[in-house]
Structures are given as C-alpha cells and as structure tokens.
Design an enzyme around this catalytic site. Sequence first.
Site, PDB file in Angstrom:
ATOM      1  N   ALA A  43      -4.734   1.232 -15.235  1.00 41.52           N
ATOM      2  CA  ALA A  43      -5.969   0.880 -14.542  1.00 41.52           C
ATOM      3  C   ALA A  43      -6.422  -0.517 -14.954  1.00 41.52           C
ATOM      4  CB  ALA A  43      -7.057   1.909 -14.850  1.00 41.52           C
ATOM      5  N   ILE A  78      -5.940   2.294  -7.863  1.00 44.04           N
ATOM      6  CA  ILE A  78      -5.088   2.755  -8.946  1.00 44.04           C
ATOM      7  C   ILE A  78      -3.995   3.684  -8.418  1.00 44.04           C
ATOM      8  CG2 ILE A  78      -5.000   3.843 -11.210  1.00 44.04           C
ATOM      9  CD1 ILE A  78      -6.663   1.185 -10.962  1.00 44.04           C
ATOM     10  N   GLU A 116       7.329  -5.794 -14.581  1.00 45.21           N
ATOM     11  CA  GLU A 116       6.653  -5.302 -13.382  1.00 45.21           C
ATOM     12  C   GLU A 116       7.009  -6.161 -12.176  1.00 45.21           C
ATOM     13  OE1 GLU A 116       2.164  -4.248 -11.711  1.00 45.21           O
ATOM     14  OE2 GLU A 116       2.427  -4.897 -13.793  1.00 45.21           O
ATOM     15  N   GLN A 147      10.214  -6.740  16.082  1.00 41.92           N
ATOM     16  CA  GLN A 147      10.338  -7.445  17.368  1.00 41.92           C
ATOM     17  C   GLN A 147      11.659  -7.092  18.056  1.00 41.92           C
ATOM     18  OE1 GLN A 147       7.897  -9.312  18.592  1.00 41.92           O
ATOM     19  NE2 GLN A 147       8.947  -9.943  20.465  1.00 41.92           N
ATOM     20  N   LEU A 148      12.729  -7.016  17.290  1.00 41.69           N
ATOM     21  CA  LEU A 148      14.036  -6.697  17.868  1.00 41.69           C
ATOM     22  C   LEU A 148      14.112  -5.235  18.326  1.00 41.69           C
ATOM     23  CD1 LEU A 148      16.350  -8.678  15.427  1.00 41.69           C
ATOM     24  CD2 LEU A 148      15.988  -9.158  17.864  1.00 41.69           C
ATOM     25  N   HIS A 149      13.259  -4.391  17.792  1.00 41.53           N
ATOM     26  CA  HIS A 149      13.184  -3.012  18.262  1.00 41.53           C
ATOM     27  C   HIS A 149      12.395  -2.901  19.563  1.00 41.53           C
ATOM     28  CE1 HIS A 149      14.705  -1.605  14.353  1.00 41.53           C
ATOM     29  NE2 HIS A 149      14.754  -0.391  14.854  1.00 41.53           N
ATOM     30  N   GLY A 168       9.370  -2.254  22.090  1.00 46.16           N
ATOM     31  CA  GLY A 168       8.294  -1.270  22.082  1.00 46.16           C
ATOM     32  C   GLY A 168       8.571  -0.095  21.172  1.00 46.16           C
ATOM     33  N   GLY A 179       0.049  -9.120  -9.359  1.00 50.37           N
ATOM     34  CA  GLY A 179      -0.294 -10.537  -9.316  1.00 50.37           C
ATOM     35  C   GLY A 179      -0.023 -11.069  -7.928  1.00 50.37           C
TER      36      GLY A 179
END
Length: 385
Positions: free
Chosen positions: A124, A157, A244, A338-340, A342, A366
């Site tokens: 946290a 968290i 991380e 976009q290539l897919h 709709g 970060g």
Amino acid sequence: MSKSYLTQEHHIFREAFRKFLNAEVIPNFDQWERERMVPRSLWNKMGEKGFLCPWVDEQYGGFNADYGYNVIINEELTRVGSGMLGFSLHNDIVVPYLHAYGSEEQKERWMPGCVSGDLIGAIAMTEPGTGSDLAAIKTTARREGDHYVINGEKTFISNGISSDLIVVVCKTDPQAVPGHKGISLIVVERDTPGFTRGKKLDKIGMHAQDTSELIFQDALVSVNNLLGQEGQGFYYLMNQLQEERLNVCIASITQAKVMIELTTDYVKNRKVFGQPISMLQNTQFKIAEMATEIEIGSVYVDHLISTFMSGGNIVQQVSMGKWWLTDLAKRVAAECMQLHGGYGYMEEYPIARRYRDVPVASIFAGSNEIMKSIIAKNLGLKGGE
C-alpha cells in the site's frame, strides 16, 4: 529465440505451469473477470503446485529457484490475461520485501504461508492525494509502547480485498526533513483492529484483479511488524523498484506478443473483397512494423533479465524499458484492434480485453513521466539535484 538464462529445467517448469493454467484457470477466467475477483481457492492450488514464490528458501517452503522461474510465471499469467496480475504482485513485489528486510522471526511467521497460498500479499503506497511523490504521503504510524497506531487512507491497492499481509508505506516521523527520511514500512495483517477495506474499485480493465481502498483509523499494529528499520522505508522502496519495473517490462512485451499472434491469426482468416485481410499491403506493413518493434523489445528485455540475474544495476535501463515497452504495448493494442475492424470492439474477441488491460501499465510502478525524469537525471540533465 533461445534465452541464455533458461535451462531445460525452466522449460519443463513452463510446460507444467501451462498445463495447470489450461486446466484450472483458462476455463474459468471469463467468469472471474465478470465477478471481478480470482477465487481464494486458486491461490491454494497455485501454492500446492509450487507456483507461488518458487525463489523462496527451502526452509520456508520454496525451492530456492532463480529469477528465470519468476519470468516464466509472469509470462504465462500474462498470456492468460492481466487480471492475473495479483499473483505476480505477490510473488515478485510483496514477498521480496519480507525476504529482503524481514527479521528471522517475521520470515518464519509469514513466508511459509506466502508460499502455500494461505497468506496473500499486497503493498500500500498510493493515497487519494499522493501517487508518485512518496515523500508526500500522509498516512502516519505513531509509536505507543509496543504498538504503532496507524491513521490514513490508501487507494488503488491491488489484492486489496483478498490480501492477508499488507506492506503499508507510512510516516513514522512526520516532521523529518526531507520528508522521505521519515518513511517506514509496517506489515498490517488481515484482522488488525482499526483496519478496514473500502469499496472494491471498478476499473476499465484488469477486471479479475481485485483493487480497493484501505482505511486505517487508529489501527493497532505490533512493533514486531516493522520491516527493517524506522526511517529506511523510502530506501527499501527504491531498492525493490528495479524488480517491479522489470516485471512490468516482461508483462508488456508478452502482451504485445499475444496481441500480434491473435491479430495475425485473425487477418489470415478474415476475408474482405474476396481475399484474406492479410493479402492487403497495409495489413502486411502494419504487422511487419509491429513484429519488428516487438522483436527489438524482446531482445532488450532478455538483456535486462540477464543483467538483473547476474546482480547488475539496471535502474537506468529498466526505466527506459518500462516507458518504451508499455507505450509499445499500447500502440500494438490500438493497431491490432483496428485490424480486427468492428469485431475488435466486441467483447467476445480477446483483443478487446487486451485493449482495456494494457494502458494502466504506463501508470503503475512509477508513471512513464517519472521514468523519463529518472533517465534525464542519470544523463546529467537536472543539474545539482
């Protein structure tokens, strides 16, 4: 492409983990996304199979495995979906704090449960008014005899609802100048008096990953739950952020690979004007461009991993990788949707979920603006700071 840090044992481990995910996770993942939570039973199953914190020393239930196993777990969880982030957070971020700064008594008390899945970890840092500027946190821990009295709020968290152990970043000396010298890390346990969880937050993406607010109102915590030394928390955080951010790099390049695989398969099978979309030059060029950047990014990530495993300092390089690779993943997500056409906007196609999941990686661990500031400072561009 062969990775120098992986051995035959790593590949056997990957196959075992992938088999586990195919049996226990993939058939249920859509349901968990709808429920906004991964069930606790999965944590225990992961622990039983040795997929939680395999790097932990054998005396605490781990296998003393190298970081290559962490990489495999991160990659395979990401291939399922970013909603599985909580396991990587636990394995690669939270438990390493306990290992690096915990006393022997604390390790014996907490580490076996972290390996078995009986204890779920969270960290946290972020507060409602404070994100990247950790020195400005307002959560305080006032010592009274053998206890700390913690007051404050945390937000965004991950594992916030499910966690049993929470590494809380707080001010044990609010008057310290500069402010970061007053920061300490204190582990708050599930049933701590005065500790409550706020609402489970409704995010754009990463739905199976529970994220919440945490509230401390005169929360009473034993002084035995202090990690390391008072006033050293900021330095502990800075030390651990390399790993991380490396994890974010690994997840981002894996996301990009998955998305281009999905899209390449789609354009080969989707026909317009009597031919597959893959036959159109624009499609070929777009995928060629993405594939090139992903290959370059993969080589860079492998270099980061190898350097990290050999004990090298990667602060500058991982900061560069974190911002560039998360931006790459966002660009790939947009191009692939976009290539897919709709269909890419329909929830039944996995590219839609990836499109929602990817953007937050440029914010957490970060923000990318912070990464660029670190890079600039290391290049000598910030004067005497």
